[in-house]
Design a protein around this motif. Structure first.
Motif, PDB file in Angstrom:
ATOM      1  N   LYS A   5      -5.167  -3.593  -7.706  1.00  0.00           N
ATOM      2  CA  LYS A   5      -5.921  -2.491  -7.137  1.00  0.00           C
ATOM      3  C   LYS A   5      -6.123  -2.626  -5.754  1.00  0.00           C
ATOM      4  N   LYS A  55       0.980  -1.095   0.132  1.00  0.00           N
ATOM      5  CA  LYS A  55       0.040  -0.131   0.019  1.00  0.00           C
ATOM      6  C   LYS A  55       1.118   1.399  -0.032  1.00  0.00           C
ATOM      7  N   GLY A  84      -4.232  -0.542  -3.711  1.00  0.00           N
ATOM      8  CA  GLY A  84      -4.709   0.748  -3.773  1.00  0.00           C
ATOM      9  C   GLY A  84      -4.366   1.716  -4.754  1.00  0.00           C
ATOM     10  N   MET A  85      -3.545   1.312  -5.617  1.00  0.00           N
ATOM     11  CA  MET A  85      -3.438   2.063  -6.928  1.00  0.00           C
ATOM     12  C   MET A  85      -4.355   1.831  -7.830  1.00  0.00           C
ATOM     13  N   ASN A  86      -4.447   2.871  -8.928  1.00  0.00           N
ATOM     14  CA  ASN A  86      -5.187   2.781 -10.024  1.00  0.00           C
ATOM     15  C   ASN A  86      -4.336   2.456 -11.381  1.00  0.00           C
ATOM     16  N   GLN A 144       6.395   8.539 -12.080  1.00  0.00           N
ATOM     17  CA  GLN A 144       6.223   7.767 -10.836  1.00  0.00           C
ATOM     18  C   GLN A 144       6.617   6.480 -10.706  1.00  0.00           C
ATOM     19  N   HIS A 154       2.117   3.366  -2.199  1.00  0.00           N
ATOM     20  CA  HIS A 154       1.638   4.148  -3.191  1.00  0.00           C
ATOM     21  C   HIS A 154       0.272   4.183  -3.486  1.00  0.00           C
ATOM     22  N   GLU A 155      -0.478   4.069  -2.441  1.00  0.00           N
ATOM     23  CA  GLU A 155      -1.935   4.004  -2.319  1.00  0.00           C
ATOM     24  C   GLU A 155      -2.643   5.233  -3.017  1.00  0.00           C
ATOM     25  N   GLY A 156      -3.655   5.238  -3.907  1.00  0.00           N
ATOM     26  CA  GLY A 156      -3.995   6.596  -4.386  1.00  0.00           C
ATOM     27  C   GLY A 156      -3.313   6.978  -5.947  1.00  0.00           C
ATOM     28  N   LYS A 157      -2.267   6.225  -6.051  1.00  0.00           N
ATOM     29  CA  LYS A 157      -1.532   6.920  -7.317  1.00  0.00           C
ATOM     30  C   LYS A 157      -1.906   6.094  -8.399  1.00  0.00           C
ATOM     31  N   THR A 158      -1.746   6.560  -9.727  1.00  0.00           N
ATOM     32  CA  THR A 158      -2.332   5.985 -10.981  1.00  0.00           C
ATOM     33  C   THR A 158      -1.220   5.861 -11.887  1.00  0.00           C
TER      34      THR A 158
END
Length: 479
Positions: free
Chosen positions: A83, A55, A87-89, A365, A57-61
């Motif tokens: 995902k 997790k 928690g990534m997209n 990223q 890098h959670e929230g990154k795309t």
């Protein structure tokens, strides 16, 4: 997932029960095969999360550039697990292969930050790496803070792993000293014989043992009343004509494309061994190939086999695999055979194509991108793709030992595992790495077309080609 289901999956993952026992227990809970596969995959994802901070890098795309291919299809089908794990997209663009490499080259040469990672062939990174367009992944692979403890880099087949690493020095050994890991192997294809068992049984023939026998067998089939031509191989004016069956046989005869002399490259594709093998190859196409051979790419070679227009192909094993399914006319009739072209040679030496994952230097990223790349090339995703999708050939040794994968392949693709196990120890890239790869191989294919068309004899054609290549190497400061 209920508590009982979770406990069952947990116990299986920890080695406390066999796969068969797990399936039986889930069945008693009313869980069918498809649902069982889903919750097993979910359980594996949860197990991964317990061992490593996925997790971070959670929230990154991250954004991917993908070729339309079953490997990409398998990854897309499993993205929800990535995902959930991170928690990534993930967003992606998919293009067909006839335009795909142009899209990659345009994005990299313009230093675009649009894509973080992309699919690539190993040959292409010989240009991308030295140009500074892709990252050396060694620093990530060896960083225990960024790489999960169960990633197991050494599980990758050695010849395939080394074939995606290069120092950038023209002529230097792939995977040798000071090599940079320009890409992660994802899935690959080795070159062997795929053939139509129905036609072979009808004509009472067996697969050939070497190239001279293959030439005779292909002609026998072509001259028969079976209504098919003997063998399909590629013929278009492209690097893709040289790298499959032709170079696999070329290497087996002990021939080389280039040699290194005093630090400089010199053309070697006109050696006696090269001339002997190429003469047989040209004769085989003239006598037993398709009439419009000079237009043939991967697609035409495969389509003819699947439609029953050809009796066999000497090309990618996965091409034969794909033709044995779907709505192809000959689906269910195809079989596979390892092939050692030179009489008396010890084993096959298949040249390979390796679909790999590379990280763009221009993406913003990189650490988050690495999390995706290690997941996509990891064991758990490879097992999902191998068991449930057409993710062949996986690059991990552990996947080839998986009972469920082996059973699925053995049931519908007779001889496929056997040809793979006979061929894979000698499977690697046999080309000499150097930046003029595309030019050299395209000119080579053009020379081959002239030989098949009887515009020039084989010996003279290869001598002329070698002189041309030496001239280009010298002009580029490489020879």
């Amino acid at each position: 997932m209920t508590t009982k289901q979770r406990d069952t999956i947990d116990r299986f993952l920890k080695g406390g029960m066999s796969r068969r026992e797990m399936i039986e227990r889930l069945g008693r809970m009313g869980i069918g095969a498809a649902a069982g596969a889903y919750i097993l995959n979910q359980g594996m994802t949860e197990a991964l999360a317990q061992e490593f901070n996925w997790k971070a890098h959670e929230g990154k795309t991250i954004n991917l550039l993908l070729n339309k291919h079953p490997y990409a299809d398998a990854m897309i089908a499993n993205l929800e697990n990535f995902k959930s794990l991170t928690g990534m997209n993930v967003t992606y663009d998919v293009f067909p292969e006839d335009v795909y490499f142009d899209k990659v080259a345009a994005a990299l040469s313009s230093r675009s930050s649009q894509y973080d990672a992309f699919m690539t062939g190993a040959y292409q990174v010989w240009q991308y790496g030295p140009a500074g367009w892709v990252e050396d992944l060694n620093e990530y692979i060896t960083d225990s803070d960024q790489t999960a403890p169960n990633y197991n880099w050494d599980d990758m087949l050695e010849g395939i792993r080394k074939s995606t690493a290069w120092s950038g020095v023209p002529g230097a050994e792939l995977g040798g000293e000071d090599s940079k890991q320009w890409a992660l192997p994802w899935g690959f294809e080795l070159n062997s014989i795929s053939y139509n068992r129905r036609i072979f049984d009808q004509l009472k023939v067996e697969p050939a043992k070497d190239l001279p026998e293959l030439v005779e067998l292909a002609k026998k089939i072509t001259d028969s009343d079976a209504g098919v031509y003997g063998i399909g191989v590629r013929g278009s004016r492209s690097w893709a004509t040289i790298h499959p069956g032709y170079l696999s046989a070329f290497a087996n005869y002990g021939a080389k494309d280039l040699t290194v002399q005093d630090g400089m490259l010199k053309a070697a594709m006109n050696s006696p061994e090269a001339k002997e093998m190429t003469a047989l190859w040209v004769k085989m196409i003239q006598e037993s190939g398709p009439k419009n051979w000079a237009t043939y790419t991967w697609y035409q070679v495969g389509t003819d086999l699947g439609a029953g227009a050809s009796a066999m192909i000497y090309d990618a094993d996965i091409l034969g695999y794909f033709m044995n399914g779907g709505d192809n006319k000959e689906a269910g009739n195809l079989a596979y055979s390892a092939f050692t072209p030179k009489p008396g040679a010890a084993a096959p030496t298949p040249n390979v194509w390796i679909w790999s994952l590379a990280m763009s230097t221009f993406g913003g990223q990189k650490d988050a991108t690495w999390y995706f790349m290690q997941w996509a090339s990891g064991t758990d995703h490879a097992l999902f793709g191998a068991r449930k999708m057409d993710f062949v050939n996986p690059v991990r040794q552990s996947v080839w030992k998986d009972e469920e994968f082996r059973s699925r392949i053995a049931k519908s693709y007779p001889g496929y595992i056997e040809q793979f196990e006979a061929s894979s120890p000698g499977s690697k890239i046999y080309f000499t790495p150097q930046p003029l790869f595309q030019t050299v191989t395209t000119d080579w294919a053009a020379a081959l077309q002239k030989m098949v068309a009887n515009e020039i004899p084989v010996d003279e054609g290869l001598d002329e080609l070698a002189t041309n290549i030496d001239r280009q190497l010298k002009a580029a400061g490489l020879g």
